[in-house]
Design a protein around this motif. Structure first.
Motif, PDB file in Angstrom:
ATOM      1  N   ARG A 277      27.928  46.012 -21.493  1.00  0.00           N
ATOM      2  CA  ARG A 277      28.241  46.414 -20.112  1.00  0.00           C
ATOM      3  C   ARG A 277      27.287  45.686 -19.190  1.00  0.00           C
ATOM      4  O   ARG A 277      26.183  45.329 -19.591  1.00  0.00           O
ATOM      5  CB  ARG A 277      28.047  47.924 -19.941  1.00  0.00           C
ATOM      6  CG  ARG A 277      28.831  48.706 -20.970  1.00  0.00           C
ATOM      7  CD  ARG A 277      28.633  50.200 -20.829  1.00  0.00           C
ATOM      8  NE  ARG A 277      29.114  50.836 -22.052  1.00  0.00           N
ATOM      9  CZ  ARG A 277      29.190  52.143 -22.229  1.00  0.00           C
ATOM     10  NH1 ARG A 277      28.791  52.965 -21.254  1.00  0.00           N
ATOM     11  NH2 ARG A 277      29.642  52.633 -23.355  1.00  0.00           N
ATOM     12  N   SER A 278      27.707  45.459 -17.960  1.00  0.00           N
ATOM     13  CA  SER A 278      26.817  44.710 -17.067  1.00  0.00           C
ATOM     14  C   SER A 278      26.875  45.123 -15.607  1.00  0.00           C
ATOM     15  O   SER A 278      26.055  44.704 -14.812  1.00  0.00           O
ATOM     16  CB  SER A 278      27.138  43.217 -17.166  1.00  0.00           C
ATOM     17  OG  SER A 278      28.484  42.986 -16.817  1.00  0.00           O
ATOM     18  N   HIS A 279      27.860  45.935 -15.232  1.00  0.00           N
ATOM     19  CA  HIS A 279      28.028  46.235 -13.808  1.00  0.00           C
ATOM     20  C   HIS A 279      27.615  47.652 -13.421  1.00  0.00           C
ATOM     21  O   HIS A 279      27.394  47.937 -12.267  1.00  0.00           O
ATOM     22  CB  HIS A 279      29.488  46.039 -13.385  1.00  0.00           C
ATOM     23  CG  HIS A 279      29.981  44.633 -13.528  1.00  0.00           C
ATOM     24  ND1 HIS A 279      30.002  43.747 -12.495  1.00  0.00           N
ATOM     25  CD2 HIS A 279      30.473  43.975 -14.604  1.00  0.00           C
ATOM     26  CE1 HIS A 279      30.496  42.585 -12.920  1.00  0.00           C
ATOM     27  NE2 HIS A 279      30.783  42.704 -14.192  1.00  0.00           N
TER      28      HIS A 279
ATOM     29  N   ILE B 217      33.135  47.840 -19.207  1.00  0.00           N
ATOM     30  CA  ILE B 217      33.387  47.100 -20.449  1.00  0.00           C
ATOM     31  C   ILE B 217      34.480  46.053 -20.227  1.00  0.00           C
ATOM     32  O   ILE B 217      34.374  44.912 -20.667  1.00  0.00           O
ATOM     33  CB  ILE B 217      33.745  48.077 -21.601  1.00  0.00           C
ATOM     34  CG1 ILE B 217      32.480  48.806 -22.059  1.00  0.00           C
ATOM     35  CG2 ILE B 217      34.415  47.351 -22.769  1.00  0.00           C
ATOM     36  CD1 ILE B 217      32.721  49.966 -23.017  1.00  0.00           C
ATOM     37  N   LEU B 218      35.516  46.448 -19.495  1.00  0.00           N
ATOM     38  CA  LEU B 218      36.596  45.491 -19.182  1.00  0.00           C
ATOM     39  C   LEU B 218      36.070  44.326 -18.362  1.00  0.00           C
ATOM     40  O   LEU B 218      36.333  43.166 -18.658  1.00  0.00           O
ATOM     41  CB  LEU B 218      37.668  46.185 -18.353  1.00  0.00           C
ATOM     42  CG  LEU B 218      38.915  46.719 -19.009  1.00  0.00           C
ATOM     43  CD1 LEU B 218      39.838  47.238 -17.927  1.00  0.00           C
ATOM     44  CD2 LEU B 218      39.627  45.654 -19.829  1.00  0.00           C
ATOM     45  N   LYS B 219      35.337  44.656 -17.303  1.00  0.00           N
ATOM     46  CA  LYS B 219      34.851  43.600 -16.413  1.00  0.00           C
ATOM     47  C   LYS B 219      33.884  42.665 -17.117  1.00  0.00           C
ATOM     48  O   LYS B 219      33.798  41.486 -16.795  1.00  0.00           O
ATOM     49  CB  LYS B 219      34.148  44.200 -15.193  1.00  0.00           C
ATOM     50  CG  LYS B 219      35.119  44.813 -14.202  1.00  0.00           C
ATOM     51  CD  LYS B 219      34.414  45.143 -12.906  1.00  0.00           C
ATOM     52  CE  LYS B 219      35.398  45.628 -11.855  1.00  0.00           C
ATOM     53  NZ  LYS B 219      34.711  46.150 -10.665  1.00  0.00           N
TER      54      LYS B 219
ATOM     55  N   VAL C  14      53.182  38.411 -16.539  1.00  0.00           N
ATOM     56  CA  VAL C  14      52.410  39.239 -15.616  1.00  0.00           C
ATOM     57  C   VAL C  14      50.939  39.195 -16.055  1.00  0.00           C
ATOM     58  O   VAL C  14      50.642  39.344 -17.243  1.00  0.00           O
ATOM     59  CB  VAL C  14      52.930  40.697 -15.619  1.00  0.00           C
ATOM     60  CG1 VAL C  14      52.077  41.578 -14.710  1.00  0.00           C
ATOM     61  CG2 VAL C  14      54.390  40.733 -15.190  1.00  0.00           C
ATOM     62  N   GLY C  15      50.051  38.974 -15.090  1.00  0.00           N
ATOM     63  CA  GLY C  15      48.637  38.824 -15.405  1.00  0.00           C
ATOM     64  C   GLY C  15      47.999  40.125 -15.889  1.00  0.00           C
ATOM     65  O   GLY C  15      48.151  41.168 -15.264  1.00  0.00           O
ATOM     66  N   HIS C  16      47.325  40.055 -17.008  1.00  0.00           N
ATOM     67  CA  HIS C  16      46.622  41.213 -17.575  1.00  0.00           C
ATOM     68  C   HIS C  16      45.216  40.796 -17.995  1.00  0.00           C
ATOM     69  O   HIS C  16      44.960  39.624 -18.239  1.00  0.00           O
ATOM     70  CB  HIS C  16      47.354  41.729 -18.831  1.00  0.00           C
ATOM     71  CG  HIS C  16      48.605  42.483 -18.529  1.00  0.00           C
ATOM     72  ND1 HIS C  16      49.745  41.867 -18.066  1.00  0.00           N
ATOM     73  CD2 HIS C  16      48.892  43.808 -18.614  1.00  0.00           C
ATOM     74  CE1 HIS C  16      50.686  42.793 -17.878  1.00  0.00           C
ATOM     75  NE2 HIS C  16      50.203  43.978 -18.204  1.00  0.00           N
ATOM     76  N   LEU C  17      44.352  41.775 -18.117  1.00  0.00           N
ATOM     77  CA  LEU C  17      43.086  41.561 -18.795  1.00  0.00           C
ATOM     78  C   LEU C  17      43.276  42.051 -20.225  1.00  0.00           C
ATOM     79  O   LEU C  17      43.861  43.106 -20.446  1.00  0.00           O
ATOM     80  CB  LEU C  17      41.967  42.358 -18.116  1.00  0.00           C
ATOM     81  CG  LEU C  17      41.722  42.031 -16.645  1.00  0.00           C
ATOM     82  CD1 LEU C  17      40.545  42.819 -16.122  1.00  0.00           C
ATOM     83  CD2 LEU C  17      41.498  40.542 -16.470  1.00  0.00           C
TER      84      LEU C  17
ATOM     85  N   GLU D 166      37.915  39.994 -13.376  1.00  0.00           N
ATOM     86  CA  GLU D 166      38.521  40.161 -12.161  1.00  0.00           C
ATOM     87  C   GLU D 166      38.654  38.961 -11.595  1.00  0.00           C
ATOM     88  O   GLU D 166      38.426  38.731 -10.565  1.00  0.00           O
ATOM     89  CB  GLU D 166      37.608  40.709 -11.269  1.00  0.00           C
ATOM     90  CG  GLU D 166      38.392  41.347 -10.501  1.00  0.00           C
ATOM     91  CD  GLU D 166      38.756  42.484 -10.847  1.00  0.00           C
ATOM     92  OE1 GLU D 166      38.423  43.221 -10.235  1.00  0.00           O
ATOM     93  OE2 GLU D 166      39.498  42.641 -11.569  1.00  0.00           O
ATOM     94  N   HIS D 167      38.139  38.818 -12.287  1.00  0.00           N
ATOM     95  CA  HIS D 167      38.696  38.178 -13.127  1.00  0.00           C
ATOM     96  C   HIS D 167      39.989  38.269 -12.581  1.00  0.00           C
ATOM     97  O   HIS D 167      40.832  38.208 -12.578  1.00  0.00           O
ATOM     98  CB  HIS D 167      38.811  38.762 -14.384  1.00  0.00           C
ATOM     99  CG  HIS D 167      37.679  39.037 -14.864  1.00  0.00           C
ATOM    100  ND1 HIS D 167      37.420  38.716 -15.994  1.00  0.00           N
ATOM    101  CD2 HIS D 167      36.603  39.536 -14.442  1.00  0.00           C
ATOM    102  CE1 HIS D 167      36.339  39.065 -16.310  1.00  0.00           C
ATOM    103  NE2 HIS D 167      35.776  39.536 -15.402  1.00  0.00           N
TER     104      HIS D 167
END
Ligand SMILES: C[S@@+](CC[C@H](N)C(=O)[O-])C[C@H]1O[C@@H](n2cnc3c(N)ncnc32)[C@H](O)[C@@H]1O
Length: 475
Positions: free
Chosen positions: A200-202, A210-212, A223-226, A474-475
């Motif tokens: 984690r960083s944010h 975790i996603l970011k 369709v854009g996804h992470l 967010e990417h």
């Protein structure tokens, strides 16, 4: 596939599509509402989802910047979809729209080969190739356990969690956290642990963080996804990476591969994005988007070496901006492409090269120069075999080209009598617009670089057919 399977698929597809309309509640303000999806008596263990989808709808106001002030209201619905059994028991969760989920119902979740035999645990097959260890200053990292060659596939796995990029914008923080928590908690516990263990960083909501910090850009039904791929997420960033990835949205298969030879013991690296920006801007962009100070090999060089790299990047952008698009200007390609390729080579921008090598091969073919056409065709073929994969259509296209240059549509189409020997020297084009070239320097690159079929970690990396890359963010 049996008839019963096809019927089930069709029924699920119909139900998935109808969600798009039946589920959107009439809302007068941006109050959103939660709702349960009607399953029409179907059991929740039927494919493709093993949990009841949980949905939330709302309305967002999009300001159309072209016609300022004008606000457009857009209704949206996002649901959590989980299949806890596919991909060898690893499972997959998505936070996405009912339309995307309906599109996904058609995919072959890749648990079987073409003959219907179950696939072995593919990740297990390749685990001897790399190890995850602590680094000095970047947390954990991935290291080669043996010498690896360009094109080697080192991970074959599948994303565990997908989140539509638009969902991160549309959902307010609490809704987002609730949907993300649900998406993770519905996964098998080993998969949950893989996700929760990631860096984690944010700060803030853990799963959002975790996603970011770890997700990569992928596309599902365009369709854009992470996408979160826990094994690959241990790979740290370098502005000149030695590894890359492909994602296939038809099968949800993810492949990590070697971009340039990696000796045993060396760390594997990904480009998280911004790699075409000059040093200062690149550093800023990485810090802003990824919340870390880049300490990669390129960013750690001496000021003089960094300046030399910045200059090459500016020249690269300058040449790209001058490449002709009109057929009658084809001779100019001979002036611009060789120096561009030399710069890309010097700058170690390996993944950028095949597209230009391929064009150069066709240009020589246009002028009826078979040997040169084949020479560049061979280079492009090797590059695409690494970047897009040996079985990719790019690689096949170039294999066909070098096998029969004269049979290619481009062969000798330059009007006879208009060919001049000096085209071959490449110095017939005068740089009368030298000034211009510097104007469009790096402006085009907001850190979204496209390698091949779309990647960048803003992050995007990755590549493939309908495969995207990006270590997103967010990417
Ligand atoms: C996708 S993760 C990579 C794996 C991570 N090191 C771990 O321990 O799980 C991204 C995080 O790794 C670290 N990182 C990755 N590349 C880095 C780099 N070039 N310089 C410094 N830190 C880096 C940052 O802390 C970043 O938030």
């Amino acid at each position: 596939t049996s008839e019963a399977d096809l019927e089930l698929q069709a029924e699920l597809l119909a139900r998935g599509s109808s969600l798009a309309t039946s589920n959107v509640l009439t809302l007068d303000n941006d109050q959103s509402q939660w709702c349960k999806v009607n399953r029409d008596g179907a059991t929740t263990t039927s494919l493709p989802w093993t949990w009841e989808p949980m949905c939330v709808s709302g309305i967002s106001a999009d300001t159309d910047s072209d016609f300022d002030e004008e606000e457009e209201l857009r209704k949206w619905t996002y649901c959590v979809y989980t299949n806890g059994e596919v991909m060898g028991g690893r499972g997959v969760s998505l936070v996405t729209t009912p339309e995307v989920a309906a599109g996904l119902m058609m995919v072959d979740f890749a648990d079987e080969d073409e003959d219907g035999n179950p696939l072995p645990d593919r990740e297990e097959d390749l685990k001897h190739l790399y190890e995850v260890k602590d680094t000095q200053d970047k947390g954990k990292g991935v290291f080669a356990k043996q010498d690896l060659a360009a094109g080697d596939i080192i991970m074959r796995t599948s994303p565990i969690l997908f989140v539509a990029r638009s969902a991160l914008q549309d959902l307010e923080a609490k809704q987002r956290a609730k949907l993300l928590d649900q998406a993770v908690s519905q996964l098998p516990s080993t998969s949950q642990n893989l996700v929760l263990d990631l860096a984690r960083s944010h700060g803030g909501d853990p799963i959002t963080d975790i996603l970011k910090t770890n997700a990569m850009g992928t596309e599902i039904v365009a369709v854009g996804h992470l996408g979160l791929i826990p094994e690959s997420a241990r790979i740290n960033h370098a502005c000149r990476p030695n590894a890359f990835y492909r994602f296939n949205d038809q099968t949800l298969q993810f492949e990590e591969f070697v971009l340039v030879d990696i000796p045993q013991g060396q760390e594997l690296t990904h480009n998280y994005g911004f790699s075409l920006l000059p040093y200062e801007q690149r550093r800023e962009a990485i810090k802003e988007n990824w919340a870390f100070e880049c300490t990669c090999e390129l960013c750690s060089r001496s000021a003089a070496e960094r300046a030399a790299s910045d200059e090459r990047l500016e020249d690269i952008q300058g040449i790209k901006g001058k490449l002709p698009t009109r057929f009658d200007k084809t001779p100019q390609m001979l002036a611009y492409l060789p120096p561009l390729l030399e710069l890309l080579d010097k700058e170690n921008l390996t993944s950028e090269k095949p597209q230009f090598e391929e064009v150069l091969a066709y240009v020589w073919s246009v002028f009826g120069q078979e040997a040169r056409a084949r020479e560049w065709g061979e280079k492009a073929k090797k590059g695409w075999e690494v970047l897009a994969g040996r079985e990719s259509w790019e690689a096949r296209r170039l294999r066909d080209f070098v096998a029969d240059v004269k049979g290619h549509g481009s062969w000798g189409i330059w009007p006879e009598g208009e060919f001049e020997e000096e085209y071959l020297e490449g110095d017939h084009v005068h740089d009368d617009d030298e000034e211009h070239e510097h104007e469009h320097g790096h402006e085009h690159d907001h850190g979204h670089e496209h390698h091949g079929h779309g990647h960048d970690h803003e992050h995007e990396h990755g590549h493939g057919h309908g495969h995207s890359h990006e270590h997103h963010h967010e990417h």
